[in-house]
Design an enzyme around this catalytic site. Sequence first.
Site, PDB file in Angstrom:
ATOM      1  N   GLY A   1       0.866  -1.384  -0.072  1.00 46.23           N
ATOM      2  CA  GLY A   1       0.313  -0.152   0.487  1.00 46.23           C
ATOM      3  C   GLY A   1       0.874   1.267  -0.374  1.00 46.23           C
ATOM      4  O   GLY A   1       0.336   2.312   0.231  1.00 46.23           O
TER       5      GLY A   1
ATOM      6  N   TYR B   1     -10.642   5.416 -11.004  1.00 46.42           N
ATOM      7  CA  TYR B   1     -10.468   5.876  -8.964  1.00 46.42           C
ATOM      8  C   TYR B   1     -10.069   7.405  -8.922  1.00 46.42           C
ATOM      9  O   TYR B   1      -9.351   7.840  -8.289  1.00 46.42           O
ATOM     10  CB  TYR B   1      -9.270   5.271  -8.060  1.00 46.42           C
ATOM     11  CG  TYR B   1      -8.927   3.435  -8.679  1.00 46.42           C
ATOM     12  CD1 TYR B   1      -9.715   2.510  -8.016  1.00 46.42           C
ATOM     13  CD2 TYR B   1      -7.916   2.593  -9.215  1.00 46.42           C
ATOM     14  CE1 TYR B   1      -9.537   1.661  -8.125  1.00 46.42           C
ATOM     15  CE2 TYR B   1      -7.680   1.682  -8.866  1.00 46.42           C
ATOM     16  CZ  TYR B   1      -8.495   0.882  -8.931  1.00 46.42           C
ATOM     17  OH  TYR B   1      -8.289  -0.434  -8.951  1.00 46.42           O
TER      18      TYR B   1
ATOM     19  N   TYR C   1      -0.592  -1.007 -12.034  1.00 46.07           N
ATOM     20  CA  TYR C   1      -1.942  -1.495 -12.526  1.00 46.07           C
ATOM     21  C   TYR C   1      -2.348  -0.668 -12.943  1.00 46.07           C
ATOM     22  O   TYR C   1      -3.101  -0.007 -13.850  1.00 46.07           O
ATOM     23  CB  TYR C   1      -2.435  -0.715 -10.861  1.00 46.07           C
ATOM     24  CG  TYR C   1      -2.152  -1.433 -10.035  1.00 46.07           C
ATOM     25  CD1 TYR C   1      -2.568  -3.136  -9.415  1.00 46.07           C
ATOM     26  CD2 TYR C   1      -1.586  -0.749  -8.802  1.00 46.07           C
ATOM     27  CE1 TYR C   1      -2.209  -3.345  -8.350  1.00 46.07           C
ATOM     28  CE2 TYR C   1      -1.169  -1.279  -7.289  1.00 46.07           C
ATOM     29  CZ  TYR C   1      -1.212  -2.244  -7.560  1.00 46.07           C
ATOM     30  OH  TYR C   1      -1.131  -3.687  -6.356  1.00 46.07           O
TER      31      TYR C   1
ATOM     32  N   CYS D   1     -14.848   5.044 -26.871  1.00 49.08           N
ATOM     33  CA  CYS D   1     -16.386   5.858 -27.223  1.00 49.08           C
ATOM     34  C   CYS D   1     -16.995   5.270 -25.727  1.00 49.08           C
ATOM     35  O   CYS D   1     -17.687   4.518 -24.796  1.00 49.08           O
ATOM     36  CB  CYS D   1     -17.709   4.400 -27.893  1.00 49.08           C
ATOM     37  SG  CYS D   1     -16.771   4.505 -29.357  1.00 49.08           S
ATOM     38  N   GLU D   2     -16.199   6.525 -25.003  1.00 47.00           N
ATOM     39  CA  GLU D   2     -16.835   6.601 -23.004  1.00 47.00           C
ATOM     40  C   GLU D   2     -16.756   8.357 -22.768  1.00 47.00           C
ATOM     41  O   GLU D   2     -14.893   8.856 -22.788  1.00 47.00           O
ATOM     42  CB  GLU D   2     -16.323   5.951 -22.253  1.00 47.00           C
ATOM     43  CG  GLU D   2     -16.842   5.018 -22.302  1.00 47.00           C
ATOM     44  CD  GLU D   2     -17.177   4.053 -20.760  1.00 47.00           C
ATOM     45  OE1 GLU D   2     -17.050   4.926 -20.108  1.00 47.00           O
ATOM     46  OE2 GLU D   2     -16.757   2.855 -21.205  1.00 47.00           O
TER      47      GLU D   2
ATOM     48  N   ARG E   1      -7.310   3.400 -14.609  1.00 40.07           N
ATOM     49  CA  ARG E   1      -7.403   4.069 -12.936  1.00 40.07           C
ATOM     50  C   ARG E   1      -7.959   5.632 -13.640  1.00 40.07           C
ATOM     51  O   ARG E   1      -8.606   5.555 -11.989  1.00 40.07           O
ATOM     52  CB  ARG E   1      -5.771   3.655 -12.731  1.00 40.07           C
ATOM     53  CG  ARG E   1      -4.917   2.719 -12.088  1.00 40.07           C
ATOM     54  CD  ARG E   1      -3.522   2.749 -11.530  1.00 40.07           C
ATOM     55  NE  ARG E   1      -3.897   2.742 -10.202  1.00 40.07           N
ATOM     56  CZ  ARG E   1      -3.745   4.291 -10.094  1.00 40.07           C
ATOM     57  NH1 ARG E   1      -2.845   5.005 -10.400  1.00 40.07           N
ATOM     58  NH2 ARG E   1      -4.172   4.390  -8.695  1.00 40.07           N
TER      59      ARG E   1
ATOM     60  N   GLU F   1       4.442  -5.877   2.115  1.00 42.09           N
ATOM     61  CA  GLU F   1       4.039  -6.553   0.119  1.00 42.09           C
ATOM     62  C   GLU F   1       3.607  -5.736  -0.809  1.00 42.09           C
ATOM     63  O   GLU F   1       2.935  -5.397  -1.003  1.00 42.09           O
ATOM     64  CB  GLU F   1       2.617  -7.548   0.288  1.00 42.09           C
ATOM     65  CG  GLU F   1       2.405  -9.079   0.949  1.00 42.09           C
ATOM     66  CD  GLU F   1       1.516  -9.001   1.329  1.00 42.09           C
ATOM     67  OE1 GLU F   1       1.573 -10.352   1.655  1.00 42.09           O
ATOM     68  OE2 GLU F   1       0.258  -8.323   1.291  1.00 42.09           O
ATOM     69  N   PRO F   2       4.711  -4.687  -0.638  1.00 39.87           N
ATOM     70  CA  PRO F   2       4.871  -3.644  -1.792  1.00 39.87           C
ATOM     71  C   PRO F   2       4.759  -4.310  -3.091  1.00 39.87           C
ATOM     72  O   PRO F   2       5.467  -4.748  -3.619  1.00 39.87           O
ATOM     73  CB  PRO F   2       6.264  -3.031  -1.418  1.00 39.87           C
ATOM     74  CG  PRO F   2       6.886  -4.164  -1.056  1.00 39.87           C
ATOM     75  CD  PRO F   2       6.005  -4.775  -0.415  1.00 39.87           C
ATOM     76  N   GLY F   3       3.752  -3.174  -3.897  1.00 38.73           N
ATOM     77  CA  GLY F   3       3.202  -4.227  -5.947  1.00 38.73           C
ATOM     78  C   GLY F   3       3.689  -2.306  -5.724  1.00 38.73           C
ATOM     79  O   GLY F   3       5.155  -2.061  -6.735  1.00 38.73           O
TER      80      GLY F   3
END
Length: 467
Positions: A277, A367, A424, A394-395, A363, A319-321
């Site tokens: 995180g 978010y 991500y 198309c958005e 993302r 657990e760093p990603g």
Amino acid sequence: MTHMHIAGSIHADAVQGGPTWLQLPEDLNALDLRLWPRGTFRDEAGRVVVAGVPLTELAEQQGTPTYLIDEADFRSRARDFREAFSGWQIYYAGKALLTRTVARWAAEEGLKLDVTTMGEMRIALAGGMPAARLALHGNNKSDEEIRFALAEGVGRIVVDSFDEIERLERACADLGVKATVLVRVTTGVEAHTHEYIATAHEDQKFGLSIMGGQALTALVRCHSSQYLDLRGIHSHIGSQIFETLGFEVAIRRTCKLASQFRTATGVELPELDLGGGFGIAYTSADQPRPTTELAAAFEEMVEHECRAFDMSRPMLSIEPGRAICGPAGVALYRVGTVKTVELEGGRSRVYVSVDGGMSDNIRPSLYAAEYSGAIANRRSSAEPVLSRVVGKHCEGGDILIRDVFLPGDVAIGDLIAVPGSGAYSRSMASNYNQVTKPPVVSARDGVVTTMLRRETLDDLMRLDVGQ
Ligand code: LLP
């Protein structure tokens, strides 16, 4: 390449409506080096160079969009964690970005690996990560995944429900093995991040609640099982977090839980995994703490709580990603359309459309994540204009960079590079609008190697087996 001047674009100092955090840059050609892979620079020809690779050459070789991961940067961040959190187990969170090569880098740097699915386990093992260094997560592991993990000798299974404990026991009985487990708990911490990436408040799907008493029940249950070797507690409070306060509360509550478990069983739990995180800088406004500072804060918090509960210090893991692979990655797009849209009050905004979008980076849409970007193929002396970099889907919400200052002469054919794209983005990519997923290449000392090739229309057509 065409360089067209954009008629009617308004200079940045005349444009209102950008977010307050967005500063007008003094020099648009300068790169904020905190956002880019270490060693990135703009060369004399004006090209952005990452890991010795001019991005213009990358675009020529690979086409666009393309994701580039700077191998040395990834490795150096992995090493930063290993060195700063000395004595801790560092699990790289494979969900952020996992390819066989990435698994190999993590293994070579002495990391372990957090996996969540059969696919992640298979890729990790194929990359040479030893099974014993894997931790299997997930709130809904299939029997197939559980049995595969047991058969391969996966190091830790992080159990997430009572159902799973039973299924795991049955699989152990069938296979004649014992599973080494941690219990994923919810600490009730409200991490200050987007709701969808906060994971330890009570009303969500992960873990067993400390406050509700289920966490302690699950720990005692695992402890008394002849099939399970209970090692400890796992807590993950969320993602893209800058403050250590949430972790402090999580450490206090998990240590308290461990002491309650000790009271109930007479046994001290030997392990505590605090999850990942750790936030990174996506824009100049983000101020992540250096890894050494984080480590010192974590050490102090753990020591304090262990003393408070009269416990010996457990074996600790994180657990760093994102913090390892995020800053190592750059997404490269080509501009296809530039449009000035008139807003209220005589203002306007420049919409710069590129050849990717929400299919390769969801993302911002999911978010409201902020990014930054720069023209990667040239210098410009044009005035900055407030721009929005959007995709080709198309958005209306297909936005890659909601607010960024780009030079007013941004034009069709320009390359836009987006830092902080290692985590991500490609790992959450989709085929929305039947768009093929971009490749992920690694670069080191100017040498580019393909890790994931670009999907082709043939790949898409092959999946479509209907008549
Ligand atoms: N450990 C566990 C159990 C996790 O669930 C996660 C992330 C991590 C570690 C790694 O977190 P990191 O250090 O990368 O923040 N897709 C979202 C993030 C969701 C993360 C899910 N779990 C995003 O794009 O921001």
